[in-house]
Design a protein around this motif. Structure first.
Motif, short mmCIF file in Angstrom:
data_model
loop_
_atom_site.label_atom_id
_atom_site.label_comp_id
_atom_site.label_asym_id
_atom_site.label_seq_id
_atom_site.Cartn_x
_atom_site.Cartn_y
_atom_site.Cartn_z
N GLU A 175 0.83 -1.20 0.00
CA GLU A 175 0.00 0.00 0.00
C GLU A 175 0.87 1.26 0.00
O GLU A 175 0.52 2.25 -0.67
CB GLU A 175 -0.94 -0.02 1.20
N LYS A 176 1.98 1.24 0.71
CA LYS A 176 2.87 2.41 0.68
C LYS A 176 3.46 2.60 -0.71
O LYS A 176 3.61 3.73 -1.19
CB LYS A 176 3.98 2.26 1.72
N THR A 177 3.79 1.50 -1.37
CA THR A 177 4.34 1.58 -2.73
C THR A 177 3.31 2.18 -3.68
O THR A 177 3.62 3.08 -4.47
CB THR A 177 4.76 0.18 -3.21
N TYR A 178 2.07 1.70 -3.61
CA TYR A 178 1.02 2.26 -4.45
C TYR A 178 0.79 3.75 -4.14
O TYR A 178 0.67 4.58 -5.06
CB TYR A 178 -0.29 1.51 -4.24
N LYS A 179 0.69 4.08 -2.88
CA LYS A 179 0.42 5.46 -2.50
C LYS A 179 1.49 6.40 -3.04
O LYS A 179 1.20 7.47 -3.60
CB LYS A 179 0.32 5.58 -0.98
N THR A 180 2.75 6.00 -2.90
CA THR A 180 3.86 6.83 -3.38
C THR A 180 3.83 6.95 -4.89
O THR A 180 3.99 8.05 -5.45
CB THR A 180 5.21 6.22 -2.94
N GLN A 181 3.59 5.84 -5.58
CA GLN A 181 3.60 5.86 -7.04
C GLN A 181 2.43 6.64 -7.62
O GLN A 181 2.59 7.41 -8.58
CB GLN A 181 3.62 4.44 -7.59
N ILE A 182 1.25 6.48 -7.06
CA ILE A 182 0.08 7.19 -7.58
C ILE A 182 0.24 8.69 -7.44
O ILE A 182 -0.13 9.46 -8.33
CB ILE A 182 -1.19 6.67 -6.89
N SER A 183 0.83 9.14 -6.33
CA SER A 183 1.03 10.58 -6.14
C SER A 183 1.94 11.16 -7.22
O SER A 183 1.76 12.30 -7.65
CB SER A 183 1.61 10.87 -4.75
N LEU A 184 2.89 10.36 -7.70
CA LEU A 184 3.77 10.81 -8.78
C LEU A 184 3.06 10.79 -10.13
O LEU A 184 3.23 11.71 -10.94
CB LEU A 184 5.02 9.93 -8.83
N LEU A 185 2.27 9.76 -10.39
CA LEU A 185 1.55 9.69 -11.66
C LEU A 185 0.52 10.81 -11.78
O LEU A 185 0.23 11.29 -12.89
CB LEU A 185 0.86 8.34 -11.81
N ASP A 186 -0.04 11.24 -10.66
CA ASP A 186 -1.02 12.32 -10.70
C ASP A 186 -0.42 13.64 -11.18
O ASP A 186 -1.14 14.54 -11.59
CB ASP A 186 -1.65 12.51 -9.32
N ARG A 187 0.91 13.73 -11.15
CA ARG A 187 1.59 14.94 -11.63
C ARG A 187 1.97 14.84 -13.11
O ARG A 187 2.51 15.79 -13.68
CB ARG A 187 2.87 15.19 -10.82
N LEU A 188 1.73 13.68 -13.71
CA LEU A 188 2.19 13.45 -15.09
C LEU A 188 1.02 12.97 -15.94
O LEU A 188 0.72 11.78 -15.96
CB LEU A 188 3.31 12.40 -15.09
N PRO A 189 0.38 13.85 -16.67
CA PRO A 189 -0.73 13.42 -17.53
C PRO A 189 -0.29 12.36 -18.53
O PRO A 189 0.82 12.43 -19.07
CB PRO A 189 -1.15 14.71 -18.24
N SER A 190 -1.13 11.37 -18.75
CA SER A 190 -0.81 10.35 -19.76
C SER A 190 -0.84 10.99 -21.15
O SER A 190 -1.34 12.10 -21.33
CB SER A 190 -1.81 9.20 -19.68
N LEU A 191 -0.31 10.27 -22.12
CA LEU A 191 -0.13 10.81 -23.46
C LEU A 191 -1.20 10.30 -24.42
O LEU A 191 -1.53 9.11 -24.42
CB LEU A 191 1.24 10.43 -24.00
N SER A 192 -1.72 11.19 -25.25
CA SER A 192 -2.60 10.80 -26.35
C SER A 192 -1.74 10.50 -27.57
O SER A 192 -0.55 10.85 -27.61
CB SER A 192 -3.57 11.94 -26.67
N PRO A 193 -2.30 9.86 -28.61
CA PRO A 193 -1.51 9.62 -29.83
C PRO A 193 -0.92 10.91 -30.40
O PRO A 193 0.22 10.91 -30.87
CB PRO A 193 -2.53 8.99 -30.78
N ALA A 194 -1.66 12.00 -30.34
CA ALA A 194 -1.13 13.27 -30.84
C ALA A 194 0.01 13.77 -29.97
O ALA A 194 0.97 14.37 -30.46
CB ALA A 194 -2.25 14.32 -30.89
N ASP A 195 -0.08 13.52 -28.66
CA ASP A 195 0.98 13.96 -27.75
C ASP A 195 2.31 13.31 -28.09
O ASP A 195 3.37 13.93 -27.96
CB ASP A 195 0.62 13.62 -26.30
N PHE A 196 2.26 12.05 -28.52
CA PHE A 196 3.50 11.36 -28.88
C PHE A 196 4.26 12.12 -29.97
O PHE A 196 5.48 12.21 -29.95
CB PHE A 196 3.20 9.94 -29.37
N LEU A 197 3.51 12.64 -30.92
CA LEU A 197 4.14 13.34 -32.04
C LEU A 197 4.71 14.69 -31.63
O LEU A 197 5.57 15.24 -32.33
CB LEU A 197 3.11 13.53 -33.16
N ARG A 198 4.24 15.21 -30.50
CA ARG A 198 4.69 16.53 -30.06
C ARG A 198 5.74 16.49 -28.96
O ARG A 198 6.18 17.53 -28.49
CB ARG A 198 3.49 17.35 -29.58
N LEU A 199 6.15 15.30 -28.56
CA LEU A 199 7.14 15.22 -27.49
C LEU A 199 8.46 15.84 -27.94
O LEU A 199 9.00 15.48 -29.00
CB LEU A 199 7.39 13.76 -27.10
#
Length: 364
Positions: free
Chosen positions: A180-204
């Protein structure tokens, strides 16, 4: 497309939890970008490969951390790696492994989390037992009685997280706490990083902050390479080079926030010019602790040069990431670069070329 996936994985690296964020004793480990199902199943159960392929996994990042320097947590498969299991029994490590993958949409991620767990469970279906994580009821978790490890999969938006945690001795309550501590720590980091759409890949951006184009590139190769050609933020750099995390006090002191490698050239951006001067005096030592002072180039009086005295070095080199015999550090404004070569004269020439590249780029 593969280059875009590598860029996406490097972007994710800075938002995957370091072991010390979960437990201060998890000081050892490694991380690696994932750009295909085949690379992902170096770190996951081999049984999950078909799930990842059929659901068109996009990219990911895997990170493992442990309190035992000898334990190869980077290849710590949950259920089907007999060598890792024998090492776990011998060393009795505590560890936490995290793999984060991105899929096309939330629904796919939700399906994959369940299918991955089912495939992993089936490897030892007669022995595995499901269990619940009270803090994360949506997680798909299981463990094998008598073995002090726990595997769990959870979707979070378009991301899927797989965690594998272990203790020295079997203790179900402590395993749940660590998971649970591992999940809690990891989720807090993912919440700061929006996932990528197919268009986002082209703009990286291939070179955030223009670091790669300002570093000397002896081989003149410009495709992203996991070991030799990359640019990462500080946490991403620690994931890729965990030994450097022990220098965090210094990097924090100088405000180092971007780390780049360009086929032998190391480049660091610091807070300001004074901070860069502090780092200049330590840069070679950080990269090559076994070294002795060597003469610097006459045209760059502030440059620092050294001879690599590591006894493992020999006189025959290949460009495969091995250190060269001579290194020189140069500073320009808030940036520090370290170049290397087999001959001191060549190192001097590369230091001068790097300084000229800095100056011509007019880095602010």
């Amino acid at each position: 497309m593969r280059s875009s996936l590598s860029l996406a994985a490097n972007r994710l690296a800075g938002n995957v939890a370091l072991g010390t964020e979960i437990d201060p004793e998890f000081k050892y480990g490694a991380g690696s970008p994932l750009t295909s199902a085949s690379t992902a199943t170096i770190y996951l159960s081999k049984a999950t490969r078909k799930v990842l392929e059929s659901n068109k996994m996009l990219y990911g990042y895997a990170s493992g951390s442990t309190d035992q320097s000898e334990f190869a947590v980077s290849s710590n498969r949950a259920a089907d790696d007999t060598l890792t299991e024998s090492e776990r029994q011998r060393l009795k490590p505590r560890f936490s492994g995290i793999t984060v993958l991105q899929f096309a949409d939330d629904a796919t991620a939700m399906r994959v989390a369940k299918e991955m767990s089912d495939a992993d469970f089936a490897v030892a279906a007669n022995e595995n037992q499901t269990l619940a994580l009270p803090g994360f009821p949506a997680a798909n978790s299981h463990r094998r009685p008598g073995i002090p490890t726990l595997g769990s999969t959870l979707a979070h938006g378009r991301y899927v997280m797989y965690i594998h945690v272990g203790l020295r001795e079997e203790n179900g309550a402590q395993l749940i706490t660590l998971a649970e501590k591992t999940y809690k720590t990891q989720i807090s980091l993912l919440d700061r990083l929006p996932s990528l759409s197919p268009a986002d890949f082209l703009r990286l951006p291939p070179d955030p902050d223009g670091m790669l184009r300002r570093g000397l590139n002896p081989k003149q190769l410009a495709s992203i390479d996991e070991r030799e050609y990359f640019t990462l933020d500080k946490n991403g750099y620690y994931q890729a080079n965990r030994k450097q995390q022990k220098n965090d006090d210094l990097y924090s002191e100088v405000g180092a926030d971007r780390f780049t490698r360009s086929w032998g050239t190391e480049l660091v951006r610091t807070r300001d010019e004074d901070s860069a001067k502090v780092l200049l005096n330590r840069a070679i030592e950080l990269l090559v602790p076994s070294s002795e002072v060597a003469a610097g180039p006459s045209q760059l009086p502030d440059a620092k040069c050294a001879k690599n005295t590591d006894p493992r070095l020999n006189d025959r080199f290949q460009d495969t990431g091995e250190r060269k015999r001579f290194l020189c550090a140069v500073q320009y404004r808030r940036y520090v670069a370290v170049v290397e070569a087999d001959q001191l004269q060549d190192a001097h020439q590369r230091a001068a070329a790097q300084y000229a590249l800095f100056a011509n780029s007019q880095i602010q």
